[in-house]
Design an enzyme around this catalytic site. Structure first.
Site, short mmCIF file in Angstrom:
data_model
loop_
_atom_site.label_atom_id
_atom_site.label_comp_id
_atom_site.label_asym_id
_atom_site.label_seq_id
_atom_site.Cartn_x
_atom_site.Cartn_y
_atom_site.Cartn_z
N ARG A 1 0.77 -1.27 -0.02
CA ARG A 1 0.00 -0.06 -0.02
C ARG A 1 1.13 1.22 -0.10
O ARG A 1 2.18 1.20 0.05
CB ARG A 1 -0.83 0.06 1.31
CG ARG A 1 -2.08 0.67 1.34
CD ARG A 1 -3.09 0.15 0.50
NE ARG A 1 -4.52 0.83 0.70
CZ ARG A 1 -5.14 1.56 0.33
NH1 ARG A 1 -4.26 2.69 -0.62
NH2 ARG A 1 -6.25 1.92 0.81
N LYS A 2 0.46 2.49 0.27
CA LYS A 2 1.11 3.68 0.15
C LYS A 2 1.97 3.74 1.55
O LYS A 2 1.69 2.91 2.21
CB LYS A 2 0.46 4.91 0.35
CG LYS A 2 -0.41 5.23 1.27
CD LYS A 2 -1.27 6.35 1.22
CE LYS A 2 -0.91 7.59 1.28
NZ LYS A 2 -1.90 8.75 1.30
N GLY B 1 -6.87 15.80 3.91
CA GLY B 1 -6.85 17.20 4.32
C GLY B 1 -6.43 17.05 5.86
O GLY B 1 -6.47 18.38 6.76
N GLY C 1 -12.47 16.08 2.01
CA GLY C 1 -13.51 15.92 1.41
C GLY C 1 -14.38 14.47 1.46
O GLY C 1 -15.59 14.12 1.05
#
Ligand code: SRM
Ligand code: SF4
Length: 515
Positions: free
Chosen positions: A182-183, A442, A436
């Protein structure tokens, strides 16, 4: 086990597409894609593998791609900035750039037919976008005022460069680390105020002394995802600076070869640490490292409140200053970027830095040039003394370009701050972060007030809404905020925020005088 012999027996869609063809291999096909066009090319290459080169298909704006750079420690020079400006300029109204929450740039409006030329331009000025998306290590963050800060304990710039060079093979791509589960996020801080949010990275290095020797305590496993969010935990290990790159390699090898791959919701590093326990994880890292890690220092040196770097500040070099310009929600257009490049050349030493708050720092402005710098018209747009709420505003991309988004963020965030500032007198900045969707790009959990997009209901009808987070603490004693209110319709949000600002952050309603 090496990268080429990864066990892919229990495969989800992403493991399958990686096993079929390594993401990096599309590098050799860029000319072909440019000729074919985005509609005719293989969908898996287009929607997924191109992300290994930092090129993101945007379902919201098909045919107009996003490009995510890699800017180690958030540093670039004016020539690089001009190249980025020229790239977005050619797309007219579709072209813009966003400073990201990882001290990085994303460019918008990119056409696939232009990729060969864009990559050539990048090469000429030593920019790379390689391995910045999908199952790769993201941009590596470091102190935005590294080397300028009189109080810093270590200048992180060179280490961050070295880690990126190791992971990406000097920016050309490295198949050793192109198929992680994964990241993976890495941060390193040598200052006293944790300017990189170390606690929300999979692997972080924070300054600490042992017997008077400088080094870093290692934190592991921090991450946000829609399913789970955790702050990083101490590995109970300390490394001198010269071992940091080797430790990054060892941790990445352990994660690459053992991280959980069957369920992508459970593939981040913390899930492996949960499964193994911290002791075993530490031992496996030591095995890869080929030596024992020293126990962590009893305490680290993060003992300052976090600074935001906005405004003009003295550097450690005598007669030099750095200027932090506030960039509203990180959004820049070509003309802004050309101007920033010019200011960096005229007043500084051509260097430009980015912060995780999506702002810009221009270092090395001499005492003698300051008065003239203050007269520059760009400072009217990108202020060095913005209003307290504007000053600390952060926002993810949101619905304008991101198909995960449940709400529009950047424009809404700006309008909301303006409305709040017209109603309230603030005595202190309040860090309001918009995101979002639950992916939390964020970082609402690090904010004083975090706003996470969600679907709410009003009068029985679905409307755009937010979950409200509070209590995020950054800098010294950083810890994550938690959700305090769910499903507030965006149209009802302003009075709710007003109330929170008055009750918790000393805001006072403005006395409106009739004229
Ligand atoms: Fe993020 C996916 C934007 C920082 C957690 N993130 C995405 C995608 C790529 C989704 C997509 O394909 O549309 C977004 C691209 C939208 C676009 O067009 O811009 C996206 N993430 C961003 C950026 C641009 C937000 C911003 O406006 O600044 C940030 C780019 C950083 C960079 O330069 O690399 C960004 N993302 C983050 C962070 C914050 C951080 O790193 O400090 C997080 C939370 C920390 C973390 O990862 O642990 C974050 N992004 C995610 C996740 C949830 C990961 C997970 O484990 O589930 C996703 C979804 C995924 O990866 O499947 C995601
Ligand atoms: Fe997109 Fe959600 Fe990330 Fe915002 S938080 S950029 S909406 S994935």
């Amino acid at each position: 086990m090496t990268a080429t012999t990864i066990n892919t027996t229990s495969q989800n869609k992403f493991e399958k597409l990686k096993a079929e063809k390594d993401g990096l291999s599309v590098k050799a096909e860029i000319e072909k894609f440019a000729t074919l066009g985005w509609e005719a090319m293989d969908e898996t290459d287009r929607d997924h593998r191109l992300k290994w080169l930092g090129v993101f298909f945007r379902p919201v704006t098909p045919g107009k791609f996003m490009m995510r750079l890699r800017l180690p420690n958030g540093i670039l020079n004016s020539s690089q900035m001009r190249v980025l400006a020229e790239v977005v300029q050619r797309y007219g109204d579709d072209g813009c750039a966003d400073i990201t929450t990882r001290q990085n740039f994303q460019l918008r409006g990119i056409r696939i037919e232009d990729l060969p030329e864009i990559f050539n331009r990048f090469r000429e000025v030593e920019l790379t976008s390689v391995q910045s998306g999908m199952d790769n290590v993201r941009n590596i963050t470091g102190d935005p005022i590294a080397g300028l800060d009189a109080s810093e304990l270590y200048d992180t710039r060179e280490l961050v460069e070295q880690i990126q060079a190791m992971i990406t093979n000097n920016g050309v791509g490295n198949a050793e680390f192109s198929n992680l589960p994964r990241k993976f996020n890495i941060a390193i801080t040598g200052g006293r105020d944790n300017s990189v949010h170390a606690e929300i990275n999979d692997l972080a290095f924070v300054p600490a002394f042992i017997d008077g020797n400088f080094g870093f305590n290692i934190l592991v496993g921090g991450f946000f995802s829609a399913k789970r969010c955790d702050a990083a935990i101490p590995l109970n290990a300390w490394v001198p600076p010269q071992d940091v790159v080797a430790v990054c390699r060892a941790v990445l090898e352990v994660y690459r070869d053992n991280g959980l791959r069957a369920n992508r919701q459970k593939s981040r590093l913390m899930w492996l640490i949960d499964e193994w326990g911290l002791e075993r994880f530490r031992e496996e890292v030591e095995l890869r490292l080929g030596k024992s890690l020293l126990p962590g220092a009893a305490y680290d040196e993060i003992n300052w409140e976090k600074r935001d770097h906005i405004g003009v500040h003295k550097q450690k070099q005598s007669d030099l200053y750095y200027a932090g310009l506030h960039i509203p929600v990180g959004r820049l257009y070509a003309e802004d970027m050309f101007e920033i490049a010019r200011l960096a050349e005229v007043y500084g030493t051509s260097e430009i830095r980015l912060t995780v708050e999506q702002n810009i720092v221009i270092p090395n402005i001499s005492d003698a040039r300051l008065a003239s710098f203050f007269t520059e018209s760009l400072l009217g747009k990108f202020k060095i003394n913005p209003e307290p709420l504007t000053r600390a505003l952060v926002s993810c991309t949101g619905a304008q370009f991101c198909n995960f988004a449940l709400i529009e963020t950047k424009n809404r965030a700006l309008a909301m701050i303006k409305a709040l500032e017209s109603e309230l007198e603030m005595t202190q900045p309040v860090r309001i972060h918009w995101t979002g969707c639950p992916n939390s790009c964020g970082q609402p959990q690090v904010a004083d007030i975090g706003l996470m997009g969600t679907k709410a209901r009003k009068n029985g009808k679905p409307v755009e809404g937010v979950d409200i987070y509070m209590g995020g603490k950054v800098g010294k004693d950083a810890h994550l905020g938690t959700c305090v209110t769910k499903g507030v319709p965006c149209e009802d949000l302003q009075p709710v925020l007003q109330e929170l600002l008055v009750t918790h952050f000393g805001a006072k309603p403005k006395v409106l005088v009739n004229t």
